[in-house]
Write a protein that holds these residues in place. Sequence first.
Motif, short mmCIF file in Angstrom:
data_model
loop_
_atom_site.label_atom_id
_atom_site.label_comp_id
_atom_site.label_asym_id
_atom_site.label_seq_id
_atom_site.Cartn_x
_atom_site.Cartn_y
_atom_site.Cartn_z
N TRP A 185 4.08 -2.99 10.21
CA TRP A 185 5.44 -2.91 9.78
C TRP A 185 6.09 -2.18 10.62
N ALA A 186 7.65 -2.73 10.97
CA ALA A 186 8.34 -2.59 11.48
C ALA A 186 9.01 -0.68 11.89
N THR A 187 9.12 -0.27 10.33
CA THR A 187 9.68 0.85 10.26
C THR A 187 8.27 1.66 9.20
N ALA A 188 8.11 2.75 10.29
CA ALA A 188 7.48 3.49 9.69
C ALA A 188 7.59 4.48 8.25
N ASP A 189 9.24 4.62 8.40
CA ASP A 189 9.84 5.44 7.20
C ASP A 189 9.42 4.66 5.27
N GLN A 190 9.35 3.10 5.56
CA GLN A 190 9.08 2.02 4.73
C GLN A 190 7.55 2.08 4.37
N ILE A 191 6.87 2.55 5.26
CA ILE A 191 4.94 2.60 5.02
C ILE A 191 5.22 4.18 3.84
N ASP A 192 5.96 4.68 4.50
CA ASP A 192 4.94 6.36 3.97
C ASP A 192 5.48 5.67 2.44
N ALA A 193 7.06 5.10 1.83
CA ALA A 193 7.70 5.07 0.72
C ALA A 193 6.97 4.19 0.49
N ALA A 194 5.87 2.75 0.85
CA ALA A 194 5.04 2.04 -0.26
C ALA A 194 4.13 2.62 -0.60
N GLU A 195 3.57 3.74 0.24
CA GLU A 195 2.28 4.76 0.25
C GLU A 195 2.71 5.34 -1.34
N LEU A 196 3.77 6.36 -1.34
CA LEU A 196 4.11 6.94 -1.94
C LEU A 196 4.47 6.23 -3.81
N ALA A 197 5.13 5.60 -3.52
CA ALA A 197 4.92 4.07 -4.26
C ALA A 197 4.30 3.67 -5.39
N LEU A 198 2.83 3.70 -4.09
CA LEU A 198 2.03 3.16 -5.09
C LEU A 198 1.19 3.88 -5.42
N SER A 199 1.01 5.32 -4.91
CA SER A 199 0.65 6.14 -5.67
C SER A 199 1.10 6.91 -7.07
N GLU A 200 2.65 6.48 -7.35
CA GLU A 200 2.79 6.42 -7.95
C GLU A 200 2.77 6.21 -9.70
N MET A 201 2.94 4.54 -9.29
CA MET A 201 2.64 3.61 -9.91
C MET A 201 0.90 3.67 -10.55
N ILE A 202 0.35 4.08 -9.64
CA ILE A 202 -1.17 3.37 -10.27
C ILE A 202 -1.50 5.47 -10.65
N LYS B 90 0.32 -5.16 -19.51
CA LYS B 90 1.71 -5.08 -18.83
C LYS B 90 1.47 -4.86 -17.36
N ALA B 91 2.77 -5.11 -16.91
CA ALA B 91 2.25 -5.32 -14.54
C ALA B 91 3.27 -4.96 -14.66
N ILE B 92 3.59 -3.63 -13.91
CA ILE B 92 4.54 -2.81 -13.72
C ILE B 92 4.94 -3.56 -11.80
N TRP B 93 5.62 -4.29 -11.04
CA TRP B 93 5.58 -4.72 -9.69
C TRP B 93 7.15 -3.53 -8.72
N ALA B 94 6.57 -3.45 -7.08
CA ALA B 94 7.18 -2.88 -6.87
C ALA B 94 7.67 -3.70 -5.18
N GLU B 95 9.09 -4.27 -4.61
CA GLU B 95 9.27 -4.39 -3.70
C GLU B 95 9.80 -4.02 -1.91
N PHE B 96 9.28 -4.37 -1.10
CA PHE B 96 9.66 -3.57 -0.12
C PHE B 96 10.20 -4.97 0.79
N ARG B 97 11.44 -5.21 1.55
CA ARG B 97 11.34 -6.05 2.32
C ARG B 97 11.45 -5.02 4.04
N GLU B 98 11.10 -6.05 4.76
CA GLU B 98 11.12 -5.36 6.10
C GLU B 98 12.52 -4.92 6.70
N ASP B 99 12.48 -4.10 6.91
CA ASP B 99 13.38 -3.57 8.34
C ASP B 99 13.42 -3.54 9.55
N ASP B 100 13.07 -4.91 10.38
CA ASP B 100 12.85 -4.84 11.44
C ASP B 100 14.53 -3.88 12.29
N VAL B 101 14.46 -2.81 13.17
CA VAL B 101 14.84 -2.53 14.11
C VAL B 101 14.40 -1.96 15.07
#
Length: 692
Positions: A591-608, A680-691
Amino acid sequence: MRTEEVLSGLGTGVWRWAAHTDRVVLDAQAARLLGLPPVRVNVHGSAVRARVHGVDFIELNGILDLALAEGTLAEGRLRVVDTGGDVVRVVRWRMRAQESAAEQIDVVGTIEDLSEEPSGRGEGPRGTSDWRLSREAFLLSAGRSLAEARSTDQVLRVAASLSMPGFSPDGMAVFAVEGDDLVLIGQQGHRAENAEPFRTTPMDFPFPAPEAARTGRAVYIAGREEYARRYPEAWRRAEGVPHRSWAFLPLMAEGRTVGAWMAAFEEVVSFTPDERSVLTTVARMLGQALSDVHVHESERELAEGLQRSMKPAVALVPGFDVAARYVPSGGGLQIGGDWYDVFALPSGQTALVIGDVQGHDVRAAGLMSQLRIAIRAYASEGHRPDAVLTRASAFLTRLNERQFEDPADARFATCLYLQANPAAGTLTVARAGHLDPAVALPDGTMIIHPSDGGLPLGIEDDPVYPVSEHKIDPDETMLLCTDGLVETGGHDLYSGQARLGAAFAATLGAGLETVADAIVDAVAGPGAYVTRGPHSGRSQDDIAFVLLRTAGATRLAHPESERHMYLAVPQTEQQRISDARHQLRGMLYDWATADQIDAAELALSEMIANVMMHTDSTANVMADVTGPPGRRLLRMTIADADGNLPHRRHPGEMASSGRGVLLLQELCDGWGVEPRGDGKAIWAEFREDDVR
């Protein structure tokens, strides 16, 4: 003028030794300096060794080994002895190893007379010891060579090269006891027609070799007339040989006779007490070496037979390509409890089984064999995967009860049973304490396909095993393996999976058999131990694995290849939240942005965590990556069976919860909740920011 002629004029001889045949070619000058007839000769290595002082020969071996390892010139001084062991001259030798066209080692060298006065029997210019010390040095060398032999052929080669201090056999033969017969298993210095009459001799025949083996006492024959007088029947078969003295000695090991050894001499030998002592000691070492290699070869044959039984023919799986490997750990008997099996079912489906019985010994291999047959039988009766494992667990429990009086000696086994349905394209999995299946995506990324599991086989009589459904897309490869594939080399679960992922990534576009070979090389090949894992003290383990791929597909790095992850996190196994985070990070390795990977991991943990805290349901985790690199979309969906929808709260400064929705709003590019009929299902999306 030739080089050899120039050197000869300077009193220097030239020689060449072929290591693979143990033959030495000496020019006339070299032969003269060694006390042989002054003509160009081609002799066995033992004839040269018999002319060298024993202590000097041991030292020469050490210097030669070092020179061979370093590719340098070796040189030193040697005392040349006559047939009686007296030093007749001191020579200087030089030699260097050369590689012949057949990739075999030849040693070439020179020898020159130092023109020093000899010092009598066993004495030399450097205060060297007497004949007894020379004998001890020879016995040490012979003992080391015999101890290092690992096959009957190697023992026989060592026996053929033995040269006694001061007297050397011109021929030898080794016989082995086989039932009521004495069988010739190796000989040197005899023509085939002379050896043939003694190929198989009954133990009760009045021949010297059977007598030595039968009575356990050595037989010494100091002349041809004595041979003819004492053993007339044997002499009629042996009178064509050129030898004049013989020694027949029993080969003993652990108090039993394993054979006989014959040493023959072309000169009349009186067999003094010292000479008999040397021959007896060599015979003891030779007998023990033959016994040891017999045990080693028997173990190897047993191991190879069991390994063949552990590597069954892989059945054809309609709609899929399959490759499988079994690699022993290399310790002990090289057998253990790991196995795989692939076989057709009466329903038209195919079963793939991978398992590991506790232990690495004959007992584990025996239990494995019985358990594998039982699983085949239960599966062939038409049972579902969970029922097959339940019956297999009961079978192993009863087997433990019958075979082991002490419950502490009972063995358990892990197992994964997969049933492939080519018509529906589904894979039904039941797991008994075994590793989850892994899937290599088309771009080389390896992720784990978690599945619900139960206890290992043999723990309970009637365990329950959940069943999970899997699908692999075209160009995806599923891996079923035992823990040895992951942990060999001191690796843990995560570092071992990273090593396997690198092997998959390195074989993009390759056939399944090539991928299997690359995995074996990465884990157990010559370069596998260059980089050790974090637990280097771990012992090695057997390796078994099966690869499964949609038929005809080849793994190619598609720019827009999709990645998918599915994981169930029950309320009773909340440690799987860590697995979900680890797998998500693996999916996003590029994935292009390391900060987004950390954010996605945190969001996944929170939803579970939201499902774990506010419902009694299992969290079904799904993640999908789609789109071309640099513009990809990550969508994570967490489904549960609770119909209550999350809502935004306003927690106070000291509140310990209520911030989940706020975190999703800040971290994600988009999120939402979808009511479903069963929850129910809760969803979250991240769009890759290619820097980049």
